[in-house]
Design a protein around this motif. Structure first.
Motif, PDB file in Angstrom:
ATOM      1  N   PRO A  55       0.833  -1.207   0.000  1.00  0.00           N
ATOM      2  CA  PRO A  55       0.000   0.000   0.000  1.00  0.00           C
ATOM      3  C   PRO A  55       0.867   1.256   0.000  1.00  0.00           C
ATOM      4  N   PRO A  56       0.473   2.255  -0.762  1.00  0.00           N
ATOM      5  CA  PRO A  56       1.269   3.490  -0.796  1.00  0.00           C
ATOM      6  C   PRO A  56       1.157   4.264   0.509  1.00  0.00           C
ATOM      7  N   ARG A  57       2.263   4.867   0.887  1.00  0.00           N
ATOM      8  CA  ARG A  57       2.252   5.767   2.044  1.00  0.00           C
ATOM      9  C   ARG A  57       1.895   7.159   1.558  1.00  0.00           C
ATOM     10  N   PRO A  58       1.361   7.999   2.412  1.00  0.00           N
ATOM     11  CA  PRO A  58       1.091   9.385   2.008  1.00  0.00           C
ATOM     12  C   PRO A  58       2.380  10.078   1.573  1.00  0.00           C
ATOM     13  N   LEU A  59       2.281  10.898   0.534  1.00  0.00           N
ATOM     14  CA  LEU A  59       3.467  11.603   0.019  1.00  0.00           C
ATOM     15  C   LEU A  59       4.164  12.421   1.099  1.00  0.00           C
ATOM     16  N   GLU A  60       3.384  13.041   1.978  1.00  0.00           N
ATOM     17  CA  GLU A  60       3.996  13.889   3.003  1.00  0.00           C
ATOM     18  C   GLU A  60       4.837  13.078   3.993  1.00  0.00           C
ATOM     19  N   GLU A  61       4.598  11.779   4.115  1.00  0.00           N
ATOM     20  CA  GLU A  61       5.411  10.924   4.988  1.00  0.00           C
ATOM     21  C   GLU A  61       6.720  10.504   4.335  1.00  0.00           C
ATOM     22  N   LEU A  62       6.817  10.627   3.016  1.00  0.00           N
ATOM     23  CA  LEU A  62       7.984  10.125   2.308  1.00  0.00           C
ATOM     24  C   LEU A  62       9.182  11.058   2.379  1.00  0.00           C
ATOM     25  N   GLY A  63       8.951  12.333   2.642  1.00  0.00           N
ATOM     26  CA  GLY A  63      10.051  13.277   2.778  1.00  0.00           C
ATOM     27  C   GLY A  63      11.019  13.220   1.617  1.00  0.00           C
ATOM     28  N   ASP A  64      12.294  12.973   1.915  1.00  0.00           N
ATOM     29  CA  ASP A  64      13.336  12.894   0.890  1.00  0.00           C
ATOM     30  C   ASP A  64      13.655  11.457   0.485  1.00  0.00           C
ATOM     31  N   ALA A  65      12.779  10.521   0.795  1.00  0.00           N
ATOM     32  CA  ALA A  65      13.023   9.116   0.451  1.00  0.00           C
ATOM     33  C   ALA A  65      13.250   8.977  -1.050  1.00  0.00           C
ATOM     34  N   GLU A  66      14.157   8.082  -1.419  1.00  0.00           N
ATOM     35  CA  GLU A  66      14.479   7.891  -2.830  1.00  0.00           C
ATOM     36  C   GLU A  66      13.563   6.895  -3.515  1.00  0.00           C
ATOM     37  N   ASP A  67      12.770   6.164  -2.751  1.00  0.00           N
ATOM     38  CA  ASP A  67      11.823   5.249  -3.360  1.00  0.00           C
ATOM     39  C   ASP A  67      10.518   5.268  -2.561  1.00  0.00           C
ATOM     40  N   GLY A  68       9.516   4.574  -3.072  1.00  0.00           N
ATOM     41  CA  GLY A  68       8.239   4.535  -2.387  1.00  0.00           C
ATOM     42  C   GLY A  68       7.231   5.562  -2.870  1.00  0.00           C
ATOM     43  N   ARG A  69       7.622   6.353  -3.867  1.00  0.00           N
ATOM     44  CA  ARG A  69       6.726   7.404  -4.351  1.00  0.00           C
ATOM     45  C   ARG A  69       5.776   6.958  -5.459  1.00  0.00           C
ATOM     46  N   GLY A  70       6.090   5.867  -6.155  1.00  0.00           N
ATOM     47  CA  GLY A  70       5.336   5.465  -7.340  1.00  0.00           C
ATOM     48  C   GLY A  70       3.842   5.347  -7.109  1.00  0.00           C
TER      49      GLY A  70
END
Length: 103
Positions: A55-70
């Motif tokens: 399941p996708p995480r909210p964009l605001e939780e991803l911060g500067d993460a290099e993956d997980g945005r798709g």
């Protein structure tokens, strides 16, 4: 021809994310499916792995993460999205899809 030019940029982004996930997170073949049923642009990426996507995480939780945005981008930009198990040529797999309404 169908008046879909305003959806082109978003559709390109979503198709890229769906296919990139299929290629990056699975082994074996992958394919893009595009459909236009009843005024809805439906994009889907088929892959040979029957396991559901994370399941996708909210964009605001991803911060500067290099993956997980798709899939987070898919969730934010698409009108609807989901996944379903599929079979193709005797192999099991899944279709991760999203929809963009023309209106």
């Amino acid at each position: 021809m169908h008046g879909l030019i305003r959806l082109a940029d978003t559709a390109e982004l979503l198709a890229t994310e769906l296919v990139a996930n299929a290629v990056r997170h699975t082994k074996g073949p992958a394919a893009l499916r595009v459909g236009w049923p009843a005024g809805v642009l439906r994009l889907g990426a088929w892959d040979a792995d029957p396991e559901p996507p994370e399941p996708p995480r909210p964009l605001e939780e991803l911060g500067d993460a290099e993956d997980g945005r798709g899939l987070a981008l898919v969730r934010v930009c698409a009108d609807q999205w989901g996944w379903q198990p599929l079979s193709r040529h005797g192999r099991r797999g899944k279709l991760v899809w999203c929809e963009l309404a023309a209106a």
